[in-house]
Design a protein around this motif. Sequence first.
Motif, PDB file in Angstrom:
ATOM      1  N   ARG A 183       0.678  -1.254   0.092  1.00  0.00           N
ATOM      2  CA  ARG A 183       0.153  -0.316   0.098  1.00  0.00           C
ATOM      3  C   ARG A 183       0.826   1.470   0.062  1.00  0.00           C
ATOM      4  O   ARG A 183       0.782   2.353  -0.353  1.00  0.00           O
ATOM      5  CB  ARG A 183      -1.028   0.276   1.040  1.00  0.00           C
ATOM      6  CG  ARG A 183      -2.063  -1.172   1.213  1.00  0.00           C
ATOM      7  CD  ARG A 183      -2.902  -0.498   2.654  1.00  0.00           C
ATOM      8  NE  ARG A 183      -2.437  -0.920   3.380  1.00  0.00           N
ATOM      9  CZ  ARG A 183      -2.166  -2.125   4.523  1.00  0.00           C
ATOM     10  NH1 ARG A 183      -3.161  -2.572   3.847  1.00  0.00           N
ATOM     11  NH2 ARG A 183      -1.717  -1.582   5.720  1.00  0.00           N
TER      12      ARG A 183
ATOM     13  N   ARG B 272       3.733   1.495  -0.701  1.00  0.00           N
ATOM     14  CA  ARG B 272       4.626   1.320  -2.509  1.00  0.00           C
ATOM     15  C   ARG B 272       3.879   2.207  -3.322  1.00  0.00           C
ATOM     16  O   ARG B 272       4.161   2.886  -4.133  1.00  0.00           O
ATOM     17  CB  ARG B 272       4.904   0.101  -2.478  1.00  0.00           C
ATOM     18  CG  ARG B 272       5.829  -0.585  -3.772  1.00  0.00           C
ATOM     19  CD  ARG B 272       5.138   0.266  -5.348  1.00  0.00           C
ATOM     20  NE  ARG B 272       4.050  -1.315  -5.239  1.00  0.00           N
ATOM     21  CZ  ARG B 272       4.346  -2.590  -5.519  1.00  0.00           C
ATOM     22  NH1 ARG B 272       5.098  -2.777  -5.181  1.00  0.00           N
ATOM     23  NH2 ARG B 272       2.841  -3.624  -5.109  1.00  0.00           N
ATOM     24  N   ASP B 273       2.539   1.552  -3.538  1.00  0.00           N
ATOM     25  CA  ASP B 273       1.737   2.288  -4.707  1.00  0.00           C
ATOM     26  C   ASP B 273       1.702   3.211  -4.177  1.00  0.00           C
ATOM     27  O   ASP B 273       1.182   3.798  -5.066  1.00  0.00           O
ATOM     28  CB  ASP B 273       0.120   1.236  -4.210  1.00  0.00           C
ATOM     29  CG  ASP B 273       0.468   0.294  -4.666  1.00  0.00           C
ATOM     30  OD1 ASP B 273       1.567  -0.765  -5.225  1.00  0.00           O
ATOM     31  OD2 ASP B 273       0.028  -0.592  -4.575  1.00  0.00           O
TER      32      ASP B 273
ATOM     33  N   THR C  46       4.263   5.568  -5.346  1.00  0.00           N
ATOM     34  CA  THR C  46       4.317   5.829  -7.277  1.00  0.00           C
ATOM     35  C   THR C  46       3.072   6.527  -7.320  1.00  0.00           C
ATOM     36  O   THR C  46       3.781   6.731  -9.171  1.00  0.00           O
ATOM     37  CB  THR C  46       4.345   3.851  -7.538  1.00  0.00           C
ATOM     38  OG1 THR C  46       3.409   3.270  -7.101  1.00  0.00           O
ATOM     39  CG2 THR C  46       6.057   3.516  -7.101  1.00  0.00           C
TER      40      THR C  46
ATOM     41  N   GLY D  50       8.218  -0.307  -7.778  1.00  0.00           N
ATOM     42  CA  GLY D  50       7.545   0.294  -8.996  1.00  0.00           C
ATOM     43  C   GLY D  50       7.797   1.267  -9.095  1.00  0.00           C
ATOM     44  O   GLY D  50       8.804   1.474  -9.285  1.00  0.00           O
TER      45      GLY D  50
END
Length: 270
Positions: A166, A168-169, A172, A224
């Motif tokens: 979560r 990381r998203d 990114t 990512g």
Amino acid sequence: MPPIFRLLLVGLTVIAAGHAAAQVSRGDAPVDMALIVSVDVSGSVDQNRFALQMGGIAKALSDPEVIAAMLSGPRASIMFAMVDWSEQAEAAIPWTRIASREDVLALAARVRRTPRPEGEFTCVAHMMRFVSDLILPTLPVRAQRVVMDVSGDGVDNCDGDDATARMRDALTATGMTINGLPINAGDPAEPLGGGSFRAPGRPFQPRTFEPKMLEPWYRKYVIGGPDAFLLPAHGYGDFDRAIKEKFALEISALPAVLAQFAQLHEAGRP
């Protein structure tokens, strides 16, 4: 020199020739990229391993190919920050502009002097939250690209896989690229040992996590964003080599080089 790095060196030479006269002023002038180097200092990283990481980063920064990559963009400058993390994260080196060879060498010396903070847990999601809340908002200038380089020898044992994915998203989604440098301190073909989550400051939770392979975990939960890639180190003694190659690749961001590297690593990945 491997063929892919000969291609990188040729590309940097061409770019440097095209921007030889491009000198930007300091202050609030925009930069070609902002690079965050995020370093694991959890309990598995003793003083010797920490020194190997700091020495490797300093040597990589001082390498002529890496310096050429930093100074060969249209703005001939980048911003650099370094984060140390375990159950807590801290800005070991706040945002610093690199616009000359002298800047790089001064930064490398500063990296070598960085003291090791105390730490026990491997809290990747905590670190990403720190970067989101306190590092990205303090970037003092506009950067064409923002890249975070995450190195470590274990998976998140604080909040687990979903929390890491979560965060990381979320990072990114801002346009950041997150690259991974997993350090295979043991046999990369063997899974990491099991254990229990115990988030710092919270009671022991007797639920075990499944043994995981480090590189696939980094690939699935850490990296990512645009042109993200993974480049492992084969133990702490190999960190020098891995971080130099990684800096040269991610700072140059030459599409042909990144594409070839991705194909080569995909063919040989576990």
